[in-house]
Design a protein around this motif. Structure first.
Motif, mmCIF file in Angstrom:
data_model
loop_
_atom_site.group_PDB
_atom_site.id
_atom_site.type_symbol
_atom_site.label_atom_id
_atom_site.label_comp_id
_atom_site.label_asym_id
_atom_site.label_seq_id
_atom_site.Cartn_x
_atom_site.Cartn_y
_atom_site.Cartn_z
ATOM 1 N N LYS A 155 85.473 30.834 56.331
ATOM 2 C CA LYS A 155 86.368 29.685 56.472
ATOM 3 C C LYS A 155 85.643 28.375 56.168
ATOM 4 N N HIS A 156 84.419 28.239 56.659
ATOM 5 C CA HIS A 156 83.655 27.010 56.419
ATOM 6 C C HIS A 156 83.345 26.850 54.925
ATOM 7 N N ALA A 157 82.925 27.928 54.276
ATOM 8 C CA ALA A 157 82.633 27.869 52.837
ATOM 9 C C ALA A 157 83.884 27.485 52.053
ATOM 10 N N ASN A 158 85.021 28.048 52.435
ATOM 11 C CA ASN A 158 86.276 27.715 51.754
ATOM 12 C C ASN A 158 86.645 26.252 51.965
ATOM 13 N N ARG A 159 86.444 25.732 53.177
ATOM 14 C CA ARG A 159 86.743 24.315 53.452
ATOM 15 C C ARG A 159 85.885 23.396 52.602
ATOM 16 N N LEU A 160 84.635 23.819 52.335
ATOM 17 C CA LEU A 160 83.722 23.012 51.531
ATOM 18 C C LEU A 160 83.946 23.189 50.038
ATOM 19 N N GLY A 161 84.839 24.094 49.673
ATOM 20 C CA GLY A 161 85.173 24.288 48.270
ATOM 21 C C GLY A 161 84.287 25.275 47.531
ATOM 22 N N PHE A 162 83.487 26.025 48.252
ATOM 23 C CA PHE A 162 82.640 27.040 47.610
ATOM 24 C C PHE A 162 83.457 28.280 47.306
ATOM 25 N N GLU A 163 83.175 28.887 46.160
ATOM 26 C CA GLU A 163 83.735 30.211 45.894
ATOM 27 C C GLU A 163 82.812 31.176 46.608
ATOM 28 N N PHE A 164 83.331 31.795 47.635
ATOM 29 C CA PHE A 164 82.478 32.601 48.489
ATOM 30 C C PHE A 164 83.168 33.900 48.840
ATOM 31 N N GLY A 165 82.401 34.957 48.892
ATOM 32 C CA GLY A 165 82.907 36.249 49.353
ATOM 33 C C GLY A 165 81.746 37.134 49.722
ATOM 34 N N TRP A 166 81.985 37.986 50.668
ATOM 35 C CA TRP A 166 80.944 38.913 51.081
ATOM 36 C C TRP A 166 80.819 40.012 50.039
ATOM 37 N N GLN A 167 79.628 40.546 49.882
ATOM 38 C CA GLN A 167 79.372 41.606 48.916
ATOM 39 C C GLN A 167 80.243 42.812 49.252
ATOM 40 N N SER A 168 80.932 43.343 48.254
ATOM 41 C CA SER A 168 81.776 44.512 48.504
ATOM 42 C C SER A 168 80.908 45.772 48.599
ATOM 43 N N LYS A 169 81.489 46.779 49.193
ATOM 44 C CA LYS A 169 80.803 48.066 49.396
ATOM 45 C C LYS A 169 79.448 47.859 50.068
ATOM 46 N N TYR A 170 79.456 47.080 51.094
ATOM 47 C CA TYR A 170 78.247 46.738 51.826
ATOM 48 C C TYR A 170 78.532 46.924 53.301
ATOM 49 N N HIS A 171 77.571 47.433 54.023
ATOM 50 C CA HIS A 171 77.740 47.525 55.469
ATOM 51 C C HIS A 171 76.557 46.850 56.151
ATOM 52 N N ASP A 172 76.840 46.251 57.274
ATOM 53 C CA ASP A 172 75.797 45.599 58.059
ATOM 54 C C ASP A 172 74.970 46.664 58.758
ATOM 55 N N HIS A 173 73.702 46.404 58.884
ATOM 56 C CA HIS A 173 72.820 47.330 59.586
ATOM 57 C C HIS A 173 71.900 46.511 60.478
ATOM 58 N N ILE A 174 71.857 46.836 61.728
ATOM 59 C CA ILE A 174 71.009 46.134 62.672
ATOM 60 C C ILE A 174 69.658 46.826 62.721
ATOM 61 N N ILE A 175 68.600 46.071 62.477
ATOM 62 C CA ILE A 175 67.240 46.608 62.552
ATOM 63 C C ILE A 175 66.831 46.570 64.016
ATOM 64 N N ARG A 176 66.594 47.731 64.588
ATOM 65 C CA ARG A 176 66.405 47.828 66.033
ATOM 66 C C ARG A 176 64.953 47.873 66.487
ATOM 67 N N ASP A 177 64.033 48.175 65.595
ATOM 68 C CA ASP A 177 62.630 48.212 66.021
ATOM 69 C C ASP A 177 61.708 48.049 64.806
ATOM 70 N N GLU A 178 60.430 47.933 65.070
ATOM 71 C CA GLU A 178 59.442 47.704 64.009
ATOM 72 C C GLU A 178 59.409 48.846 63.007
ATOM 73 N N GLY A 179 59.532 50.086 63.498
ATOM 74 C CA GLY A 179 59.517 51.241 62.597
ATOM 75 C C GLY A 179 60.662 51.203 61.605
#
Length: 63
Positions: free
Chosen positions: A24-48
């Protein structure tokens, strides 16, 4: 639908809210913005996990 939606204050709910706010913020500022398709978030849980992911990123272009 409520049964499968992320619970309030859960990590998926927080990430969804963050991505919505950024979009929403990017759109308000006039940027053409979109999240990468076919992408999933992954949380890195430890050093390994971090080391495995970093190694994958470094070695993947050669494959």
């Amino acid at each position: 639908m409520a049964a499968i939606s992320p619970k309030k204050d859960s990590l998926p709910s927080i990430l969804r809210s963050y991505k919505s706010a950024v979009t929403k913020h990017a759109n308000r500022l006039g940027f053409e913005f979109g999240w990468q398709s076919k992408y999933h978030d992954h949380i890195i849980r430890d050093e390994g996990a971090y080391q495995r992911i970093a190694q994958y990123i470094e070695n993947n272009p050669s494959k």
